[in-house]
Design a protein around this motif. Structure first.
Motif, PDB file in Angstrom:
ATOM      1  N   ALA A 112       0.915  -1.045  -0.118  1.00 27.66           N
ATOM      2  CA  ALA A 112       0.073   0.067   0.151  1.00 27.66           C
ATOM      3  C   ALA A 112       0.886   1.397  -0.140  1.00 27.66           C
ATOM      4  CB  ALA A 112      -1.055   0.017   0.956  1.00 27.66           C
ATOM      5  N   PHE A 113       2.059   1.219   0.671  1.00 26.80           N
ATOM      6  CA  PHE A 113       2.771   2.255   0.781  1.00 26.80           C
ATOM      7  C   PHE A 113       3.710   2.718  -0.603  1.00 26.80           C
ATOM      8  CE2 PHE A 113       7.285   4.083   2.153  1.00 26.80           C
ATOM      9  CZ  PHE A 113       6.828   5.074   2.590  1.00 26.80           C
ATOM     10  N   HIS A 114       4.039   1.709  -1.071  1.00 30.16           N
ATOM     11  CA  HIS A 114       4.801   2.297  -2.480  1.00 30.16           C
ATOM     12  C   HIS A 114       3.818   2.030  -3.719  1.00 30.16           C
ATOM     13  CE1 HIS A 114       8.750   1.717  -0.604  1.00 30.16           C
ATOM     14  NE2 HIS A 114       8.347   0.257   0.035  1.00 30.16           N
ATOM     15  N   ARG A 115       3.068   3.349  -3.951  1.00 33.53           N
ATOM     16  CA  ARG A 115       2.424   3.626  -4.686  1.00 33.53           C
ATOM     17  C   ARG A 115       2.771   4.079  -5.865  1.00 33.53           C
ATOM     18  NH1 ARG A 115      -3.088   5.058  -2.662  1.00 33.53           N
ATOM     19  NH2 ARG A 115      -3.339   6.449  -4.462  1.00 33.53           N
ATOM     20  N   PRO A 116       2.470   3.822  -7.161  1.00 33.72           N
ATOM     21  CA  PRO A 116       3.041   4.259  -8.390  1.00 33.72           C
ATOM     22  C   PRO A 116       2.988   5.687  -8.636  1.00 33.72           C
ATOM     23  CG  PRO A 116       1.855   2.258  -9.151  1.00 33.72           C
ATOM     24  CD  PRO A 116       1.695   2.522  -7.434  1.00 33.72           C
ATOM     25  N   ASP A 117       1.881   6.416  -8.038  1.00 30.31           N
ATOM     26  CA  ASP A 117       1.561   7.821  -7.893  1.00 30.31           C
ATOM     27  C   ASP A 117       2.447   8.617  -6.988  1.00 30.31           C
ATOM     28  OD1 ASP A 117       0.560   7.364  -5.683  1.00 30.31           O
ATOM     29  OD2 ASP A 117      -1.646   7.952  -6.540  1.00 30.31           O
ATOM     30  N   ALA A 131      11.666   4.173   7.141  1.00 31.73           N
ATOM     31  CA  ALA A 131      10.960   3.432   6.246  1.00 31.73           C
ATOM     32  C   ALA A 131      11.244   3.512   4.855  1.00 31.73           C
ATOM     33  CB  ALA A 131       9.350   3.955   6.560  1.00 31.73           C
ATOM     34  N   LEU A 132      12.252   4.390   4.556  1.00 29.67           N
ATOM     35  CA  LEU A 132      12.770   4.480   3.306  1.00 29.67           C
ATOM     36  C   LEU A 132      14.107   4.320   2.877  1.00 29.67           C
ATOM     37  CD1 LEU A 132      10.529   7.611   1.427  1.00 29.67           C
ATOM     38  CD2 LEU A 132      10.696   4.995   0.898  1.00 29.67           C
ATOM     39  N   ASP A 133      14.637   3.598   4.152  1.00 29.56           N
ATOM     40  CA  ASP A 133      16.099   3.308   3.874  1.00 29.56           C
ATOM     41  C   ASP A 133      16.699   2.570   2.704  1.00 29.56           C
ATOM     42  OD1 ASP A 133      16.879   4.473   6.272  1.00 29.56           O
ATOM     43  OD2 ASP A 133      17.105   2.256   7.501  1.00 29.56           O
ATOM     44  N   ARG A 134      15.749   1.683   2.106  1.00 35.22           N
ATOM     45  CA  ARG A 134      16.221   0.806   1.224  1.00 35.22           C
ATOM     46  C   ARG A 134      15.668   1.430  -0.172  1.00 35.22           C
ATOM     47  NH1 ARG A 134      19.715  -1.764   1.025  1.00 35.22           N
ATOM     48  NH2 ARG A 134      19.119  -4.168   0.656  1.00 35.22           N
ATOM     49  N   TRP A 135      15.400   2.582  -0.424  1.00 37.82           N
ATOM     50  CA  TRP A 135      14.852   3.329  -1.581  1.00 37.82           C
ATOM     51  C   TRP A 135      15.683   3.076  -2.514  1.00 37.82           C
ATOM     52  CZ3 TRP A 135      17.287   7.107  -4.580  1.00 37.82           C
ATOM     53  CH2 TRP A 135      18.464   7.446  -3.935  1.00 37.82           C
ATOM     54  N   PRO A 169       9.231   3.740 -11.392  1.00 38.15           N
ATOM     55  CA  PRO A 169       9.312   5.059 -11.027  1.00 38.15           C
ATOM     56  C   PRO A 169       9.502   5.457  -9.328  1.00 38.15           C
ATOM     57  CG  PRO A 169       6.836   4.788 -11.146  1.00 38.15           C
ATOM     58  CD  PRO A 169       7.692   3.719 -11.452  1.00 38.15           C
ATOM     59  N   TYR A 170       9.502   4.254  -8.596  1.00 37.71           N
ATOM     60  CA  TYR A 170       9.461   4.484  -7.125  1.00 37.71           C
ATOM     61  C   TYR A 170      10.731   5.207  -6.664  1.00 37.71           C
ATOM     62  CZ  TYR A 170       5.953   0.870  -7.974  1.00 37.71           C
ATOM     63  OH  TYR A 170       4.863   0.265  -8.532  1.00 37.71           O
ATOM     64  N   ARG A 171      11.761   4.740  -7.285  1.00 36.66           N
ATOM     65  CA  ARG A 171      13.111   5.180  -6.958  1.00 36.66           C
ATOM     66  C   ARG A 171      13.354   6.546  -6.741  1.00 36.66           C
ATOM     67  NH1 ARG A 171      18.567   5.708  -8.178  1.00 36.66           N
ATOM     68  NH2 ARG A 171      20.129   4.547  -6.939  1.00 36.66           N
ATOM     69  N   SER A 172      12.989   7.438  -7.951  1.00 30.39           N
ATOM     70  CA  SER A 172      12.954   8.645  -8.123  1.00 30.39           C
ATOM     71  C   SER A 172      12.274   9.296  -7.227  1.00 30.39           C
ATOM     72  CB  SER A 172      12.857   9.251  -9.518  1.00 30.39           C
ATOM     73  OG  SER A 172      13.781   8.338 -10.458  1.00 30.39           O
ATOM     74  N   ALA A 173      11.009   8.875  -7.133  1.00 35.45           N
ATOM     75  CA  ALA A 173       9.953   9.530  -6.154  1.00 35.45           C
ATOM     76  C   ALA A 173      10.274   9.495  -4.796  1.00 35.45           C
ATOM     77  CB  ALA A 173       8.477   8.862  -6.496  1.00 35.45           C
ATOM     78  N   ALA A 174      10.872   8.244  -4.278  1.00 37.89           N
ATOM     79  CA  ALA A 174      11.251   8.094  -2.878  1.00 37.89           C
ATOM     80  C   ALA A 174      12.559   9.162  -2.673  1.00 37.89           C
ATOM     81  CB  ALA A 174      11.710   6.712  -2.740  1.00 37.89           C
ATOM     82  N   ARG A 175      13.409   9.282  -3.686  1.00 37.06           N
ATOM     83  CA  ARG A 175      14.319  10.089  -3.462  1.00 37.06           C
ATOM     84  C   ARG A 175      14.029  11.447  -2.973  1.00 37.06           C
ATOM     85  NH1 ARG A 175      18.298  13.630  -4.443  1.00 37.06           N
ATOM     86  NH2 ARG A 175      20.427  13.016  -4.065  1.00 37.06           N
ATOM     87  N   GLU A 176      12.933  11.871  -4.007  1.00 34.20           N
ATOM     88  CA  GLU A 176      12.459  13.208  -3.887  1.00 34.20           C
ATOM     89  C   GLU A 176      11.974  13.517  -2.731  1.00 34.20           C
ATOM     90  OE1 GLU A 176       9.203  15.915  -6.119  1.00 34.20           O
ATOM     91  OE2 GLU A 176      10.091  14.080  -7.317  1.00 34.20           O
ATOM     92  N   ALA A 177      11.289  12.452  -2.079  1.00 34.18           N
ATOM     93  CA  ALA A 177      10.282  12.621  -0.787  1.00 34.18           C
ATOM     94  C   ALA A 177      11.680  12.921   0.193  1.00 34.18           C
ATOM     95  CB  ALA A 177       9.619  11.476  -0.404  1.00 34.18           C
ATOM     96  N   ILE A 178      12.644  12.116   0.399  1.00 36.17           N
ATOM     97  CA  ILE A 178      13.680  12.208   1.256  1.00 36.17           C
ATOM     98  C   ILE A 178      14.373  13.574   1.102  1.00 36.17           C
ATOM     99  CG2 ILE A 178      15.793  11.166   2.303  1.00 36.17           C
ATOM    100  CD1 ILE A 178      15.109   8.346   0.813  1.00 36.17           C
ATOM    101  N   ALA A 179      14.607  13.735   0.123  1.00 30.89           N
ATOM    102  CA  ALA A 179      15.181  15.122  -0.104  1.00 30.89           C
ATOM    103  C   ALA A 179      14.497  16.519   0.273  1.00 30.89           C
ATOM    104  CB  ALA A 179      15.740  15.584  -1.643  1.00 30.89           C
ATOM    105  N   ARG A 180      13.142  16.133   0.097  1.00 33.52           N
ATOM    106  CA  ARG A 180      12.101  17.222   0.712  1.00 33.52           C
ATOM    107  C   ARG A 180      12.104  17.283   2.343  1.00 33.52           C
ATOM    108  NH1 ARG A 180       7.424  14.896  -0.762  1.00 33.52           N
ATOM    109  NH2 ARG A 180       7.845  15.111  -2.689  1.00 33.52           N
ATOM    110  N   VAL A 181      12.411  16.171   2.924  1.00 36.48           N
ATOM    111  CA  VAL A 181      12.588  16.013   4.282  1.00 36.48           C
ATOM    112  C   VAL A 181      13.973  16.822   4.836  1.00 36.48           C
ATOM    113  CG1 VAL A 181      12.725  14.697   6.278  1.00 36.48           C
ATOM    114  CG2 VAL A 181      10.999  14.329   4.599  1.00 36.48           C
ATOM    115  N   ALA A 182      15.033  16.428   4.056  1.00 33.25           N
ATOM    116  CA  ALA A 182      16.232  16.840   4.158  1.00 33.25           C
ATOM    117  C   ALA A 182      16.593  18.315   4.182  1.00 33.25           C
ATOM    118  CB  ALA A 182      17.150  15.904   3.391  1.00 33.25           C
ATOM    119  N   ALA A 183      15.553  18.953   3.234  1.00 37.26           N
ATOM    120  CA  ALA A 183      15.636  20.409   2.966  1.00 37.26           C
ATOM    121  C   ALA A 183      14.890  21.227   3.897  1.00 37.26           C
ATOM    122  CB  ALA A 183      14.916  20.910   1.706  1.00 37.26           C
TER     123      ALA A 183
END
Length: 899
Positions: free
Chosen positions: A824-829, A857-861, A867-881
């Motif tokens: 449920a977490f790893h959604r294509p959108d 939860a995204l340690d193994r991104w 498209p999951y990889r790029s979307a996960a990285r973007e979410a992590i970067a959003r937090v880091a910023a």
């Protein structure tokens, strides 16, 4: 500290403190908005360290007064530290510090805080500095006396560490009568073990007499109304006291031992000397509100915290890099405790398998991820991030290997030597390993100790490759074992580990063969431990009458990945005949994993072709119908490998495909074993009056699995009978395990009866916080059909019973979705990742510890497919910023984004 202030703490930089603190006399005037803390300390300079100023840690404190030897003195503030220069060079120093703090606004739940109008503390690892200025480090051990003053009507119970020496009335305050209690701890301790509790509490009490003939008072404190849920916790505590005396000769060393439960707690529980503070989740249980798993967890956690009284409190950590010294050892002790209480071989095996599943699904991915670290880390920014499965569960496996290498009796001798040497000291992992080895000078551990210690210094999960060949002419079997370990952050190459491999050889018809290595005069027993120390080792077994099937790593004798090209026929032999229950279960897991990976890597789609073949289905039927196997063991074998475990075997992960394939496997098992599941339910559903013993628990577990499978099958068959029976069982259940198993079956099958069942469940238990946690968690963790889970989770966040500030409630909903429901977490959108980033940042402003755990939860991104990889990285970067991110979360996301 916030951004720009974080610094890396390194193990190699450890130095002893410049001052020792001998005594601490604390007086608290407790008030939610303004608690006054008077701290009188006796200090002396450490003669082994060059003279330097005294630097005391503090955080979010209001400093009102500092006196040295009764006189005012100059001081300065350096960030969060109070710095005192020009202290007397000789003799004891009397230091008095008066501060105030605001417990009501302490949402971090570290230091002194208020929960449900009562006061609690949490000081591990660095919470004491939020109570008073202090040398907040574990190697500073002092004698404490504590006086608590408070409004008598609001806070009738006043507790702290040690023994109650005085209590009585004070002059009335503006709101009425006040009272005090004075506690003295007879044992020196580091400040992280300090605790106080004050509030409206009631206690279950039990007096016991130890083997040594001393009387002790045991108390379990809870809020009024929860007293009927404390019997199991008390029974677990009494069993813990008795077990530690019987197994290791370690007795309770205080007049009383107290457990206090609070619903607002970052961790599971805390081993403060004599005053253990617990999350209510690990104290409260009765059959109407708690499941079998809750009962087992309470027994384990109560045991764990009590066992810390010796392994952690009497002997503590020199520094926080040695955290596994107490945690790994105490997890091992609580695992052994639960296994010993379980009794028979089958129940012990079930406990061992459950522990290994945690290791494989949580610790192995950590070892392969950006936060990989050794059991004894070399550096950290925020110590709270290192309360990990590596420190705890892998640390326990390292301790277990020492027992394997010296034997059970040898390990008990080693523990005795450890306490003889180090009682009352703050020591290191090396000190522990040396004590066990020195007590067993003729053991493999003593011979290999320097190499064995690599388990403490090297990160990563070793991989053991096994290959065997049989020579009928010479009647010999040759087995080659080789080891390797992949690079981890900061460690590109690894030296060979010491790996005990417990093994046996089994014939196709199920006989265990005596083991005789080439050069040995005679055959030995059918199971033995080989110690792998080199990169490769070849063993030649002689007088082997027929080609055997190797049973390797029995009992999971080392925390490694075993790579062995078993054929299906060999695995089926092990599943049917292995005398080692762990490897019997493991054979079933390997059979399921092989089929999952084969299908995932094929172009076929679930539904177009079946994932499971007839041989596997029949093997599972034989397990389910087996006349002598334990029901709990059957449930474990029939449970497919978890999605996270399957994903870890892949180089690139498409989470939706992994989920779809595993669901197809579940549905196929449900349909093709339909009549067998019906038989299992009818045979096991009546477990008699509720008892949380292994046999009854196993029957309920298998019954719950049967109901889930029958409701899953009903989706395809259109059957209405079994969902109806399940709903009726949900309504009529006499205990929470049966009720919740039925509810789970309806919810996870997506049946239309799930909605009224959920509504009925909430109405029935709306006043039970821990039960509502289950209600939230079930909905967040359910199988995602049509992407409905995330909208449901967002809706539940607005539910009147949801409270983000309560860690249990946050974990029940948010963590159940982000960390425990990959399908449920790893959604294509990418909507799941957006939700995750929002919640991490929202929680970080309230409680950084909880936020940092969610951040993982995204340690193994990096393993994810697009498209999951790029979307996960973007979410992590959003937090880091985020500019004002806590050190806790910044360390996690920075590691995640690092190359």
């Amino acid at each position: 500290m916030r951004e720009g202030q974080a610094s890396v703490i390194r193990r190699e930089d450890y130095t002893a403190p410049a001052f020792w603190i001998d005594t601490v006399d604390l007086t608290f005037d407790l008030d939610p908005a303004k608690t006054r803390v008077l701290n009188k300390m006796t200090l002396r300079r450490n003669p082994d360290v060059a003279a330097q100023p005294l630097r005391l840690d503090g955080e979010e404190l209001n400093l009102a007064r500092v006196l040295v030897n009764g006189q005012g003195t100059s001081f300065k503030m350096d960030g969060n530290q109070l710095v005192l220069e020009n202290l007397p060079a000789e003799g004891p120093i009397e230091l008095e510090i008066f501060t105030t703090c605001n417990p009501a606004k302490n949402t971090k739940l570290m230091g002194l805080y208020v929960s449900n109008e009562s006061f609690f503390t949490q000081c591990e690892a660095e919470g004491f500095r939020r109570i008073t200025y202090f040398l907040d480090r574990p190697d500073v051990m002092a004698s404490y006396s504590v006086t608590l003053r408070a409004d008598k009507a609001k806070y009738p119970v006043l507790l702290s560490n040690g023994n109650l020496v005085e209590q009585g009335a004070l002059e009335d305050g503006p709101n009425g009568p006040r009272h005090f209690a004075k506690w003295v701890d007879p044992h020196k301790k580091p400040c992280y073990l300090f605790a106080l509790v004050a509030g409206q509490l009631v206690a279950r009490e039990q007096r016991i007499t130890s083997r040594a003939g001393r009387e002790h008072l045991l108390q379990v404190y809870v809020r009024p109304g929860d007293l009927d849920k404390t019997e199991h916790a008390m029974n677990s505590l009494m069993a813990s006291v008795a077990w530690d005396e019987a197994r290791f000769g370690l007795s309770l060393d205080l007049e009383r031992f107290m457990i206090v439960a609070t619903s607002d707690f970052n961790m599971g529980a805390m081993e403060n000397k004599g005053l253990n503070i617990f999350n209510t989740k690990y104290v409260l249980a009765n059959q109407a509100t708690a499941t079998d798993a809750d009962y087992a967890n309470i027994e384990s956690v109560v045991g764990h915290e009590y066992f810390h009284n010796w392994t952690g409190n009497r002997v503590t950590c020199r520094d926080w890099f040695q955290l596994s010294l107490k945690e790994g050892l105490t997890v091992f002790r609580d695992q052994e405790f639960s296994q010993d209480l379980a009794g028979d071989l089958s129940a012990r095996a079930v406990k061992r398998i459950e522990d290994v599943r945690v290791l494989r699904t949580a610790q192995f991915p950590e070892d392969a991820g950006p936060m990989a670290h050794p059991v004894r880390p070399d550096s950290y920014i925020e110590i709270n991030n290192f309360y990990t499965v590596t420190i705890y569960e892998k640390g326990a496996e390292v301790v277990r290997m020492t027992q394997t290498l010296v034997g059970r009796d040898g390990f008990a001798k080693g523990m005795a030597r450890y306490f003889e040497r180090h009682d009352g000291q703050a020591v290191t992992c090396d000190d522990f390993a040396s004590a066990i080895a020195d007590a067993n000078p003729d053991s493999d551990l003593a011979r290999l100790l320097p190499q064995f210690k690599r388990w403490y210094s090297q990160a990563g999960t070793p991989r053991v490759q096994a290959s065997g060949s049989y020579d009928a002419g010479s009647r010999s079997y040759t087995l080659t074992l080789s080891q390797s370990c992949a690079p981890t952050p900061g460690q590109a190459s690894k030296e060979p580990f010491v790996i005990p491999v417990n093994l046996g050889l089994i014939t196709v018809d199920g006989r265990s063969l005596p083991l005789q290595l080439e050069g040995e005069a005679e055959a030995g027993p059918s199971s033995r431990t080989i110690v792998l120390t080199e990169a490769s080792l070849t063993l030649r077994f002689v007088n082997i009458e027929t080609e055997p099937v190797p049973s390797l790593l029995r009992g999971f004798s080392a925390p490694v990945v075993l790579a062995c090209d078993y054929t299906d026929a060999q695995l089926l032999t092990l599943l049917a005949h292995d005398t080692d229950p762990f490897n019997r279960w493991e054979a079933g897991q390997r059979l399921g994993l092989k089929r999952a990976l084969h299908f995932i890597n094929s172009p076929a789609q679930p539904g177009e072709a079946k994932v499971l073949d007839a041989a596997y289905i029949e093997a599972m039927r034989q397990v389910l119908r087996h006349p002598t196997l334990d029901a709990a063991f059957k449930e474990l074998v029939l449970t497919l490998p978890a999605e996270t475990y399957i994903a870890e075997q892949l180089d690139v992960v498409d989470p939706q495909r992994v989920h779809a394939v595993r669901e197809a496997m579940r549905e196929q098992l449900a349909l093709e074993l339909l009549h067998d599941w019906q038989w299992a339910y009818e045979t096991h559903h009546d477990s008699g009056g509720y008892r949380p013993d292994p046999v009854s628990t196993g029957r309920r577990s298998l019954t719950g699995m049967a109901l889930t499978m029958l409701c899953l099958a009903a989706r395809d068959t259109g059957d209405v009978v079994w969902p109806g029976k399940t709903y009726q069982r949900f309504k009529d259940a006499g205990n929470m395990t049966d009720r919740f198993n039925a509810l789970n079956a309806l919810v996870n099958s997506g049946h239309e009866l799930a909605a009224p069942a959920l509504e009925r469940f909430h109405a029935q238990f709306k006043g039970e916080a821990l039960v509502l946690d289950k209600w939230f968690a079930l909905q967040a963790g359910t199988c995602d059909r049509g992407g409905q889970v995330l909208p449901a989770v967002r809706q539940l966040m607005a539910h009147p019973d949801f409270n983000l500030r309560n860690p249990n409630r946050a974990r029940s909903l948010i963590f159940s979705y982000c960390s425990a429901n990959p399908g449920a977490f790893h959604r294509p959108d990418a909507a799941g990742y957006v939700f995750w980033s929002e919640r991490v940042m929202e929680l970080d402003a309230i409680n950084p510890q909880v936020a940092a755990r969610l951040a993982r939860a995204l340690d193994r991104w990096k393993k994810l497919a697009e498209p999951y990889r790029s979307a996960a990285r973007e979410a992590i970067a959003r937090v880091a910023a985020k500019p004002d991110l806590s050190n806790d979360v910044r360390e996690v996301v920075s590691h995640a984004l690092a190359d």
